[in-house]
Scaffold this motif. Structure first.
Motif: not given
Length: 74
Positions: A26-27, A30, A34, A53, A56-57
């Motif tokens: 996940r990180e 994200l 960007r 984003t 995703s959350h």
């Protein structure tokens, strides 16, 4: 044990952005949003990155057993 995969997709004009990831990714996902939003050669913009984003959350919340409601009891 099987690994759960998530999919996020965005179709923008003739371009298709499809992201397949697991919870451990996940990180980096994200960060990819960007990087791609900052690339002027792509149609993906900062608004798109923000929406992806958020989605995703939302997927993370839906996948979390702590956030889910118990099934109804009949």
């Amino acid at each position: 044990m099987r690994r759960a995969l998530n999919v996020l997709a965005l179709i923008k004009g003739g371009e298709r952005y499809v992201f397949v990831y697991d919870e451990q990714s996940r990180e980096p996902l994200l960060e990819t949003f960007r990087v791609q939003a900052a690339n002027p050669e792509l149609s993906l913009n900062w608004f798109d990155a923000a929406v992806l984003t958020q989605k995703s959350h939302e997927q993370a919340s839906a996948d979390s057993p702590l956030c889910s409601e118990p099934p109804p009891r009949f």
